[in-house]
Write a protein that holds these residues in place. Structure first.
Motif, PDB file in Angstrom:
ATOM      1  N   THR A 212       4.091  18.396 -35.690  1.00 56.14           N
ATOM      2  CA  THR A 212       4.170  16.945 -35.484  1.00 56.14           C
ATOM      3  C   THR A 212       5.601  16.498 -35.217  1.00 56.14           C
ATOM      4  OG1 THR A 212       4.222  16.600 -37.884  1.00 56.14           O
ATOM      5  CG2 THR A 212       2.083  16.401 -36.779  1.00 56.14           C
ATOM      6  N   LEU A 213       6.568  17.195 -35.797  1.00 56.58           N
ATOM      7  CA  LEU A 213       7.974  16.878 -35.523  1.00 56.58           C
ATOM      8  C   LEU A 213       8.285  17.108 -34.049  1.00 56.58           C
ATOM      9  CD1 LEU A 213      10.646  16.147 -37.162  1.00 56.58           C
ATOM     10  CD2 LEU A 213      11.179  18.558 -36.904  1.00 56.58           C
ATOM     11  N   ALA A 214       7.846  18.249 -33.504  1.00 54.29           N
ATOM     12  CA  ALA A 214       8.084  18.553 -32.092  1.00 54.29           C
ATOM     13  C   ALA A 214       7.363  17.548 -31.188  1.00 54.29           C
ATOM     14  CB  ALA A 214       7.626  19.967 -31.775  1.00 54.29           C
ATOM     15  N   GLY A 215       6.125  17.232 -31.506  1.00 50.78           N
ATOM     16  CA  GLY A 215       5.395  16.240 -30.721  1.00 50.78           C
ATOM     17  C   GLY A 215       6.041  14.867 -30.804  1.00 50.78           C
ATOM     18  N   GLY A 216       6.543  14.502 -31.994  1.00 44.94           N
ATOM     19  CA  GLY A 216       7.235  13.225 -32.161  1.00 44.94           C
ATOM     20  C   GLY A 216       8.504  13.147 -31.340  1.00 44.94           C
ATOM     21  N   VAL A 217       9.235  14.253 -31.258  1.00 42.62           N
ATOM     22  CA  VAL A 217      10.454  14.281 -30.431  1.00 42.62           C
ATOM     23  C   VAL A 217      10.095  14.060 -28.968  1.00 42.62           C
ATOM     24  CG1 VAL A 217      12.290  15.789 -29.567  1.00 42.62           C
ATOM     25  CG2 VAL A 217      11.821  15.693 -32.002  1.00 42.62           C
ATOM     26  N   VAL A 218       9.051  14.729 -28.507  1.00 45.16           N
ATOM     27  CA  VAL A 218       8.650  14.604 -27.104  1.00 45.16           C
ATOM     28  C   VAL A 218       8.184  13.186 -26.788  1.00 45.16           C
ATOM     29  CG1 VAL A 218       6.917  15.362 -25.411  1.00 45.16           C
ATOM     30  CG2 VAL A 218       8.116  17.036 -26.807  1.00 45.16           C
ATOM     31  N   ILE A 219       7.330  12.621 -27.621  1.00 43.41           N
ATOM     32  CA  ILE A 219       6.838  11.268 -27.326  1.00 43.41           C
ATOM     33  C   ILE A 219       7.957  10.235 -27.484  1.00 43.41           C
ATOM     34  CG2 ILE A 219       5.938  10.562 -29.584  1.00 43.41           C
ATOM     35  CD1 ILE A 219       3.447   9.539 -28.001  1.00 43.41           C
ATOM     36  N   GLY A 220       8.880  10.479 -28.406  1.00 43.92           N
ATOM     37  CA  GLY A 220      10.011   9.569 -28.562  1.00 43.92           C
ATOM     38  C   GLY A 220      10.903   9.559 -27.340  1.00 43.92           C
ATOM     39  N   LYS A 221      11.108  10.721 -26.735  1.00 41.68           N
ATOM     40  CA  LYS A 221      11.920  10.792 -25.516  1.00 41.68           C
ATOM     41  C   LYS A 221      11.235  10.092 -24.349  1.00 41.68           C
ATOM     42  CE  LYS A 221      14.770  14.767 -26.478  1.00 41.68           C
ATOM     43  NZ  LYS A 221      16.002  14.063 -26.659  1.00 41.68           N
ATOM     44  N   MET A 222       9.907  10.166 -24.307  1.00 41.28           N
ATOM     45  CA  MET A 222       9.174   9.501 -23.230  1.00 41.28           C
ATOM     46  C   MET A 222       9.141   7.989 -23.443  1.00 41.28           C
ATOM     47  SD  MET A 222       5.954  11.866 -22.227  1.00 41.28           S
ATOM     48  CE  MET A 222       5.762  13.197 -23.388  1.00 41.28           C
ATOM     49  N   ALA A 223       8.967   7.547 -24.674  1.00 41.32           N
ATOM     50  CA  ALA A 223       8.792   6.123 -24.956  1.00 41.32           C
ATOM     51  C   ALA A 223      10.109   5.354 -24.881  1.00 41.32           C
ATOM     52  CB  ALA A 223       8.165   5.935 -26.329  1.00 41.32           C
ATOM     53  N   LYS A 224      11.169   5.902 -25.422  1.00 38.88           N
ATOM     54  CA  LYS A 224      12.511   5.309 -25.430  1.00 38.88           C
ATOM     55  C   LYS A 224      12.637   4.038 -26.268  1.00 38.88           C
ATOM     56  CE  LYS A 224      14.087   7.379 -21.229  1.00 38.88           C
ATOM     57  NZ  LYS A 224      13.489   7.609 -19.987  1.00 38.88           N
ATOM     58  N   THR A 225      11.561   3.367 -26.594  1.00 33.56           N
ATOM     59  CA  THR A 225      11.611   2.217 -27.492  1.00 33.56           C
ATOM     60  C   THR A 225      10.541   2.404 -28.552  1.00 33.56           C
ATOM     61  OG1 THR A 225      10.053   0.950 -26.158  1.00 33.56           O
ATOM     62  CG2 THR A 225      12.390   0.602 -25.712  1.00 33.56           C
ATOM     63  N   ARG A 226      10.816   1.915 -29.752  1.00 32.42           N
ATOM     64  CA  ARG A 226       9.883   2.049 -30.885  1.00 32.42           C
ATOM     65  C   ARG A 226       9.456   3.509 -31.087  1.00 32.42           C
ATOM     66  NH1 ARG A 226       6.084  -3.055 -29.529  1.00 32.42           N
ATOM     67  NH2 ARG A 226       7.653  -4.653 -29.863  1.00 32.42           N
ATOM     68  N   ARG A 227      10.438   4.383 -30.996  1.00 30.48           N
ATOM     69  CA  ARG A 227      10.149   5.820 -31.048  1.00 30.48           C
ATOM     70  C   ARG A 227       9.491   6.226 -32.358  1.00 30.48           C
ATOM     71  NH1 ARG A 227      16.038   7.148 -28.959  1.00 30.48           N
ATOM     72  NH2 ARG A 227      16.325   6.444 -31.077  1.00 30.48           N
ATOM     73  N   PHE A 228       9.936   5.644 -33.470  1.00 30.55           N
ATOM     74  CA  PHE A 228       9.344   6.007 -34.757  1.00 30.55           C
ATOM     75  C   PHE A 228       7.857   5.629 -34.799  1.00 30.55           C
ATOM     76  CE2 PHE A 228      10.577   1.663 -35.349  1.00 30.55           C
ATOM     77  CZ  PHE A 228       9.622   1.125 -36.190  1.00 30.55           C
ATOM     78  N   LEU A 229       7.523   4.500 -34.183  1.00 29.74           N
ATOM     79  CA  LEU A 229       6.129   4.053 -34.158  1.00 29.74           C
ATOM     80  C   LEU A 229       5.271   4.981 -33.285  1.00 29.74           C
ATOM     81  CD1 LEU A 229       4.420   1.784 -35.315  1.00 29.74           C
ATOM     82  CD2 LEU A 229       4.906   0.470 -33.270  1.00 29.74           C
TER      83      LEU A 229
END
Length: 124
Positions: A58-75
């Motif tokens: 989940t950490l790796a997936g969170g990093v990837v989605i955070g890079k794609m989203a660029k805003t509200r990454r924690f959410l």
């Protein structure tokens, strides 16, 4: 039309990140299986390794989605972790037709998955 494309891209972010998380889970579980066979690990060690696999995936997936989203990454990371947990729960229900363990174990797994995704989103 642009909003429709934007919604599709957000769904694709989640799907790509979940796919990455599950690929990592599969590889790490395969390595754990080999280690279990070769080293004859005890139950506590295997349980700790599975928790580590949840967090790493989940950490790796969170990093990837955070890079794609660029805003509200924690959410977005928390959303990914929640999706990971829900799919894990559905797979468990599909295979065993019941939930083994207590509600506390389910809550712990949910917190680990959502927290790992959220941490990955914040790191990105």
């Amino acid at each position: 039309m642009e909003k429709h494309l934007e919604k599709e891209s957000k769904v694709m972010w989640v799907l790509k990140s979940l796919l990455l998380s599950y690929v990592i889970t599969g590889v790490l579980l395969l390595l754990l299986t080999i280690a279990l066979y070769k080293l004859e690990l005890n139950e506590k060690t295997v349980s700790a390794a599975i928790i580590g696999i949840y967090l790493t995936s989940t950490l790796a997936g969170g990093v990837v989605i955070g890079k794609m989203a660029k805003t509200r990454r924690f959410l977005w990371g928390m959303l990914l972790g929640t999706g990971y947990f829900v799919l894990l729960l559905l797979i468990t229900l599909g295979v065993y037709h019941t939930l083994n363990g207590s509600g506390g174990n389910l809550l712990t797994a949910f917190i680990l998955c959502a927290g790992g995704g959220m941490a990955g989103g914040m790191i990105s």
